[in-house]
Write an enzyme that holds these catalytic residues in place. Structure first.
Site, PDB file in Angstrom:
ATOM      1  N   ASP A  84      -3.306  11.923  56.871  1.00 17.36           N
ATOM      2  CA  ASP A  84      -2.168  12.735  57.310  1.00 17.36           C
ATOM      3  C   ASP A  84      -2.508  14.229  57.280  1.00 17.36           C
ATOM      4  O   ASP A  84      -3.478  14.654  56.639  1.00 17.36           O
ATOM      5  CB  ASP A  84      -0.955  12.502  56.401  1.00 17.36           C
ATOM      6  CG  ASP A  84      -0.311  11.153  56.641  1.00 17.36           C
ATOM      7  OD1 ASP A  84      -0.925  10.334  57.344  1.00 17.36           O
ATOM      8  OD2 ASP A  84       0.792  10.912  56.105  1.00 17.36           O
ATOM      9  N   HIS A 236      -5.190  12.148  52.926  1.00 15.32           N
ATOM     10  CA  HIS A 236      -4.923  13.377  53.675  1.00 15.32           C
ATOM     11  C   HIS A 236      -6.236  14.062  54.048  1.00 15.32           C
ATOM     12  O   HIS A 236      -7.159  14.134  53.223  1.00 15.32           O
ATOM     13  CB  HIS A 236      -4.064  14.347  52.853  1.00 15.32           C
ATOM     14  CG  HIS A 236      -2.697  13.825  52.529  1.00 15.32           C
ATOM     15  ND1 HIS A 236      -2.459  12.988  51.462  1.00 15.32           N
ATOM     16  CD2 HIS A 236      -1.498  14.009  53.145  1.00 15.32           C
ATOM     17  CE1 HIS A 236      -1.168  12.681  51.417  1.00 15.32           C
ATOM     18  NE2 HIS A 236      -0.560  13.280  52.423  1.00 15.32           N
TER      19      HIS A 236
END
Length: 706
Positions: A84, A236
């Site tokens: 992400d 992430h």
């Protein structure tokens, strides 16, 4: 005075100005939105009621476009790594390098704004066989924004990716989400709304919470499924320092590969077709347009920051130069190193008058009362229709002559008076100006220096009881008189005001009198005197009281003429920029100063106001208020200094904050109107101000105003 035929003032530019300001505000707002992108995970509404049990206990891949939710899980021994908050120019390439080295594929949920910033990374992700999904356009929590904003976030992201890759995405990872067990009812409703536009939600089985930087071993442990189970793993590649994520990934991939795991994309993991479909030409064009809009908004924001920085630096530099020059001027005129000879030769005062019945009697009476030994007053009536000449004639004052002529304009009236004058020293006075008894004497003393060809007096606003008058009073004291002290020291005085100025007769004859081809004949004349090789100085003690405009409409008309006429004079004398003799000081100092501070910066002022409005909407109010107070304090200190130099009371300073909210805008809009008028080639006609006689009454009741 004289009336010239002119076309109607242009109007369309006001609409263009408003449109430009609206576009600038929209661009700044858009830039603020796309740059305010944060990272992290975990819902902000964790205390809200949970989503339906069928969803919280099901798989992480959710299709919610039908009444009954459909949840899918990843099969055993398969891991769908998801990343992400990217793409990030530092961390995404490192993640891709690790994945390529270990022959693994993953799904990247991208932030739309960052897609437009780093399109090359998005293309690399796709080229290396990875899958792309949406992480919204600005990484907002979908359940915490209005429905229109949530829909826009998803649409913009899909459009941005289509413009860069030619593909449309359907997978959606809602920002600040985690596993299905933590899904709340508001988040679930937001995902159902997103399903209406074709999005499939992807949550996680395992959230490594690498945004907390728990350490590489902790991330590896959190990402490892138990008992051979498959999983969607949330990691992430943007939004902060992801060095631990990269290191953990490099350790996790070979370890789980040895245990028999396979790393793939979400769609392949659940056995579904590719989630990315070819985008139409319209979607690609919209994506390209959106990217350039974002780039343009960023350029505009950067340009505004540069503009504000330059304007602030110029303002501070201007203030420093003004203060230094003012101190030098005060030291020179108030404590002269040697006593200069007294000037007491004959003086002719020329008063051009057109419909000045309200003030002419007070003006002439103040001149006759001057404490000067040899003075004649010549009133040139320029075709008045209100009995101006008759008023002066009925006064029957000794030493006062009235000359009548057909209306030909102020320059013609002045030239008539110059030809009729008997003295070698001439004082030019507006018909609404009142002198103090010592004004003429103080004004002409500078002619003791044979190099001085003209002298500017100190103009003061008499009708300053109302708010508009106070604002003009501050402007005269701060802007005009501080500038004149600076011009005197730098020997580049561009304007002797029409209200009070003294000239040698030979100087006026040498420059062919007062020019009539500009609307700022006083500025034009002063520039001609400078270029003829004469010094022009400022005498602070020669005070003239004038009636300033008493309404915004009159103020607009007066300043419009002044500004337009000044630009005419600057253009007329532009060749001074190349001159090396006396005119060179005007060209090297005066004209650049006027260009920057009276034209360029005022033209940029609307953009500064838009930036201030943008600040109210997007910046912390405390920071904005602190900056505004600091600037206001600097202005107040400048004003107080100027008032003390002019021996004025500090009382009007209370009106300074309000001056920034109305008066400043009127002044820069005047410049805008003047520039447009000049660009389109209109000829501005004379705009005569209606006199009320208030100045004369005020001066009679309070002659010094101090």
């Amino acid at each position: 005075m004289a009336r010239h035929v002119a076309r109607r003032d242009p109007r369309a530019h006001w609409l263009l100005l408003l449109l430009g300001m609206a576009v600038l505000l929209a661009a700044l707002s858009f830039n603020a939105m796309v740059t305010n992108v944060t990272g992290g995970s975990g819902p902000s509404n964790a205390h809200a009621s949970p989503a339906p049990r069928a969803v919280t206990t099901g798989g992480p891949v959710l299709r919610l476009d039908s009444p009954t939710p459909i949840a899918r899980r990843i099969p055993a021994r398969i891991i769908a790594l998801t990343f992400d908050d990217g793409p990030d120019p530092r961390w995404t390439p490192q993640v891709l390098d690790v994945l390529r080295r270990h022959h693994a594929h993953a799904t990247f949920f991208l932030v739309g704004a960052r897609v437009n910033e780093h399109p090359e990374l998005v293309r690399r992700i796709l080229a290396e066989g990875h899958e792309i999904g949406s992480n919204t356009f600005t990484h907002v929590e979908l359940s915490a924004v209005p429905a229109w904003r949530a829909a826009s976030e998803l649409s913009w992201t899909r459009t941005a990716i289509a413009g860069v890759t030619g593909r449309e995405v359907t997978l959606l990872r809602p920002p600040f989400s985690s596993t299905t067990t933590s899904l709340t009812a508001p988040q679930y409703q937001a995902l159902r709304d997103a399903a209406g536009s074709g999005h499939v939600a992807v949550l996680a089985d395992r959230d490594v919470k690498d945004w907390q930087r728990p350490g590489v071993p902790a991330i590896v442990q959190a990402a490892s499924p138990q008992a051979g189970a498959g999983a969607v793993v949330l990691m992430h590649d943007g939004g902060g320092d992801r060095s631990q994520t990269v290191a953990a990934l490099d350790r996790l991939l070979p370890r789980l590969t040895r245990e028999g795991y396979r790393f793939t994309t979400v769609s392949e993991g659940i056995g579904a077709p590719s989630s990315m479909v070819p985008a139409g030409a319209g979607a690609r064009l919209s994506g390209t347009t959106l990217r350039w809009a974002q780039v343009g908004a960023g350029w505009l924001a950067s340009a505004m920051n540069v503009l504000l920085g330059v304007a602030l630096a110029l303002g501070v530099a201007r203030l420093a130069v003004q203060v230094v020059c003012a101190q030098l001027h005060v030291r020179r005129v108030r404590r002269p190193s040697r006593r200069r000879p007294e000037v007491n030769g004959p003086v002719s005062v020329i008063v051009p008058a057109y419909n000045e019945a309200a003030n002419i009697a007070a003006t002439v009476r103040s001149l006759v009362a001057s404490a000067y030994p040899a003075l004649e007053v010549i009133v040139v009536d320029d075709g008045s229709t209100d009995g101006t000449a008759e008023i002066v004639e009925r006064m029957r004052l000794r030493g006062v002559r009235v000359i009548r002529q057909a209306n030909a304009g102020k320059p013609a009236a002045l030239n008539t008076g110059i030809r009729a004058a008997r003295a070698e020293l001439l004082v030019l006075v507006d018909g609404d100006t009142v002198f103090q008894p010592d004004t003429v004497y103080r004004l002409v003393q500078g002619f003791a220096d044979p190099t001085v060809g003209a002298i500017s007096g100190n103009t003061k606003v008499a009708n300053r009881r109302r708010l508009l008058g106070r604002w003009q009073h501050l402007e005269y004291v701060i802007g005009f008189n501080l500038d004149r002290r600076m011009y005197d020291v730098l020997e580049c005085m561009p304007t002797i005001p029409g209200a009070i100025g003294a000239f040698r007769r030979e100087v006026l004859l040498g420059v062919a009198g007062v020019p009539s081809d500009t609307l700022a004949e006083d500025t034009d004349l002063t520039m001609k005197v400078l270029r003829a090789g004469w010094r022009v100085v400022y005498e602070e003690g020669a005070i003239a009281w004038t009636e300033a405009p008493s309404s915004l409409r009159q103020l607009w008309r007066q300043r419009y003429r002044w500004c337009y006429g000044t630009m005419q004079a600057m253009w007329k004398h532009r060749h001074a920029l190349r001159e090396q003799d006396a005119g060179g000081k005007l060209g090297r100092r005066g004209l650049p100063y006027l260009t920057v501070f009276q034209i360029v910066l005022p033209l940029a002022a609307p953009a500064v106001d838009v930036f201030a409005l943008y600040g109210l909407l997007f910046l912390p109010w405390s920071s904005l208020a602190l900056a505004w107070v600091a600037l206001l304090l600097l202005q107040a200190l400048t004003a107080a200094y100027a008032l003390r130099l002019d021996r004025e009371r500090l009382g009007p300073l209370w009106s300074l904050p309000f001056q920034q909210l109305v008066y400043r805008q009127v002044m820069y809009l005047v410049v805008v109107q003047s520039v447009v008028t000049a660009v389109v080639g209109n000829r501005l006609r004379w705009q005569r101000m209606v006199r009320t006689g208030e100045a004369a009454a005020l001066v009679d009741s309070a002659p010094t105003g101090r």
